[in-house]
Scaffold this active site. Structure first.
Site, PDB file in Angstrom:
ATOM      1  N   GLU A   1      -5.696   7.855   9.373  1.00  0.00           N
ATOM      2  CA  GLU A   1      -5.106   9.198   9.494  1.00  0.00           C
ATOM      3  C   GLU A   1      -5.999  10.086  10.337  1.00  0.00           C
ATOM      4  O   GLU A   1      -7.050   9.667  10.816  1.00  0.00           O
ATOM      5  CB  GLU A   1      -4.927   9.808   8.099  1.00  0.00           C
ATOM      6  CG  GLU A   1      -6.227   9.953   7.350  1.00  0.00           C
ATOM      7  CD  GLU A   1      -6.047  10.155   5.846  1.00  0.00           C
ATOM      8  OE1 GLU A   1      -4.937  10.003   5.341  1.00  0.00           O
ATOM      9  OE2 GLU A   1      -7.056  10.457   5.191  1.00  0.00           O
TER      10      GLU A   1
ATOM     11  N   ASP B   1      -9.717  19.402   6.720  1.00  0.00           N
ATOM     12  CA  ASP B   1      -9.019  18.887   7.900  1.00  0.00           C
ATOM     13  C   ASP B   1      -9.313  19.713   9.149  1.00  0.00           C
ATOM     14  O   ASP B   1      -8.392  20.135   9.860  1.00  0.00           O
ATOM     15  CB  ASP B   1      -7.498  18.872   7.637  1.00  0.00           C
ATOM     16  CG  ASP B   1      -7.109  18.062   6.421  1.00  0.00           C
ATOM     17  OD1 ASP B   1      -7.711  17.004   6.210  1.00  0.00           O
ATOM     18  OD2 ASP B   1      -6.206  18.493   5.667  1.00  0.00           O
TER      19      ASP B   1
HETATM   20  C1  6LW Z   1      -4.337  15.110   5.551  1.00  0.00           C
HETATM   21  C2  6LW Z   1      -4.722  13.722   5.669  1.00  0.00           C
HETATM   22  C3  6LW Z   1      -5.291  13.458   4.359  1.00  0.00           C
HETATM   23  O1  6LW Z   1      -3.272  15.481   6.318  1.00  0.00           O
HETATM   24  O2  6LW Z   1      -4.809  14.303   3.461  1.00  0.00           O
HETATM   25  O3  6LW Z   1      -6.323  12.096   2.862  1.00  0.00           O
HETATM   26  C4  6LW Z   1      -4.003  15.189   4.100  1.00  0.00           C
HETATM   27  N1  6LW Z   1      -6.123  12.591   4.054  1.00  0.00           N
HETATM   28  O4  6LW Z   1      -5.584  13.470   6.733  1.00  0.00           O
HETATM   29  C5  6LW Z   1      -4.214  16.536   3.561  1.00  0.00           C
HETATM   30  O5  6LW Z   1      -5.503  16.994   3.828  1.00  0.00           O
END
Ligand code: 6LW
Length: 505
Positions: free
Chosen positions: A174, A14
């Site tokens: 996300e 991330d």
């Molecule tokens: C993160 C999100 C994700 O906050 O998992 O699958 C979470 N995506 O973007 C943890 O990395």
């Protein structure tokens, strides 16, 4: 010149990047480990020096309720007017919050809670306003990106969150980041989930609240069609501009072991790709080899935007050249009374707590450093005073391979144990009599770990084990494998001569 991806190998997912106009700064999520949110600096974007962590105090980082891969999710770092801001989510305690500092090498503020739904919060500073961006669910239960204005120093809302974009239809929208570049606002997000279908998409508009027009060639960056590539799961990106005006993107991805061995051990890592704007103000990223419409990411990237510079891809860690709070992490809580790290003497003294490394919660006597490459070896000398203490290659409490010393009524023994979900097997037990000391080693290969020990000057080969059970595909979760020193409850041990050599080739 050529540079190697990932630029930050090992479990550093991330990524978010910013610049103060002088250096680049990078942060990553850290989940249940303490301290939280790794912080790096760089002059050239390919060599990243660890400053430490953003969240260094328990008041900023309550992890008591953090299950494995809970705790701290994706952070965003931004620089505005002499101040750095880092915003993230503690999914196990409290939700979204930010901290700030005027000194990147100093302490960060107490948490400022931002009471808004969703994960992956981000900030945009533009025209004397601060916009909060995050994902969430709209009134119809559909995932989307929400934007509102807040006061960053207090977290107070100025406007109500508005759902501005639902993305291009991929699951799990996300990791949103909003930018103002020229006359446009660009909203960039990940979709497809953080696994093999991961991708990055964007849209642009003339207001931070939209409407947003999706880029015609979305997803503009993904390796989802690159079956034979080592690099998979490309997404969750953040943009930055260098001093020469060139744009770049950091993003997460992972390295699968082999084409037909689709698993990964080192977690999600940080990658770098060039970004190019066309004359209409739309951008693309990565390379477009094989005439692909979407940008792709390679392990060796060719660029003329960087001078010839050497890149660090190999790592040599000892107790003398590392420190707690930088390379080493605790589990959930800084156990400074139970774990005495003496860098000068190059030794760690550990006393067990009431928690075991097999427990889902609690803070065991545990100190861990990341596996960053697929070749090398990690060794440590253990002097056992009482109980059980050892070295583990550790994905989480349910998936780890251990080499430990154990005191019994008949003297000390060396045990190799596999913990693979519900199966816990003591695979080898070597009686040591009244010898209380051994050097244990875990060799790192692409497919296997290998085990060996030295007891009283005698070398013992303890075989190999396939690494698949420790992979993300087996264990699940968002983290990568670590090498962990541990002492179980009612145990005491001294660790010396720690060496972890990890190389790309
Ligand atoms: C993160 C999100 C994700 O906050 O998992 O699958 C979470 N995506 O973007 C943890 O990395």
């Amino acid at each position: 010149m050529k540079y190697q991806n990932p630029v930050v190998p090992g479990y550093f997912p991330d990524p978010s990047i910013t610049t103060d106009g002088n250096k680049f700064y990078l942060v990553n999520s850290t989940f249940q480990y303490f301290p939280g949110v790794t912080l790096f600096e760089s002059d050239d974007l390919i060599n990243w020096n660890m400053i430490g962590h953003v969240l260094t105090r328990e008041s900023q980082l309550p992890l008591e309720h953090a299950y494995r891969s809970g705790g701290i999710y994706a952070p965003t770092i931004r620089y505005n007017n002499g101040r750095f801001y880092m915003i993230t989510t503690n999914v196990s305690d409290g939700g979204n919050f930010l901290v700030y500092t005027d000194d990147i090498y100093g302490e960060w503020s107490e948490p400022v809670w931002v009471h808004q739904q969703g994960i992956d919060p981000s900030l945009l500073f533009a025209d004397d306003k601060c916009y909060f961006v995050g994902n969430g669910t709209d009134e119809n239960g559909k995932n989307g990106i929400f934007v509102s204005e807040i006061i960053p120093e207090t977290g107070e809302p100025v406007t109500k969150p508005v759902c501005v974009w639902h993305g291009t239809g991929g699951r799990f929208i996300e990791g949103p980041h909003l930018y103002k570049i020229g006359n446009y606002y660009y909203l960039m997000c990940a979709e497809g989930g953080t696994e093999y279908g991961h991708m990055e998409v964007y849209a642009r508009g003339t207001s931070p609240y939209g409407p947003f027009e999706s880029y015609a060639k979305n997803p503009f960056l993904t390796n989802r069609n690159m079956g034979a590539s080592e690099i998979q799961g490309v997404g969750h990106a953040d943009l930055v501009q260098d001093k020469n005006g060139n744009w770049w993107m950091v993003h997460l991805a992972f390295r699968q072991i082999k084409l037909y061995m689709q698993h990964h051990i080192t977690g999600r890592e940080t990658y770098l790709v060039p970004v190019t704007f066309d004359e209409d103000g739309w951008f693309s990223a990565g390379t477009h080899e094989e005439n692909r419409e979407e940008g792709i990411v390679l392990t060796e990237m060719e660029t003329d935007r960087l001078p010839e510079i050497e890149q660090q891809v190999d790592f040599h860690y000892t107790f003398g050249n590392t420190s707690v709070g930088k390379e080493w992490s605790y589990m959930r809580k800084p156990l400074t009374e139970n774990i005495l790290y003496d860098a000068a003497a190059e030794k760690v003294t550990m006393k067990g707590t009431d928690a075991s490394i097999n427990d889902a919660f609690g803070a065991p006597a545990f100190l861990a450093i990341r596996q960053r490459q697929h070749n090398g070896k990690t060794s440590v000398k253990i002097s056992l005073k009482s109980g059980v203490a050892g070295l583990a290659v550790y994905m989480d409490e349910n998936y780890h391979y251990d080499m430990f010393l154990r005191k019994t009524d008949n003297g000390t023994e060396l045990v190799k144990r596999f913990v693979i979900g519900p199966a816990k097997a003591e695979d080898q037990i070597i009686p040591m009599g009244d010898i209380n000391e051994a050097t244990v080693s875990i060799g790192i290969g692409r497919l296997n770990y290998s085990f060996s020990a030295v007891i009283d000057g005698k070398e013992i080969d303890m075989g190999e084990a396939i690494n698949w059970p420790l992979s993300t595909e087996s264990a699940g979760g968002f983290v990568g494998v670590l090498f962990a020193l541990f002492a179980e409850p009612e145990s005491e041990a001294v660790f010396t001569e720690f060496v972890s050599d990890q190389t790309l080739k």
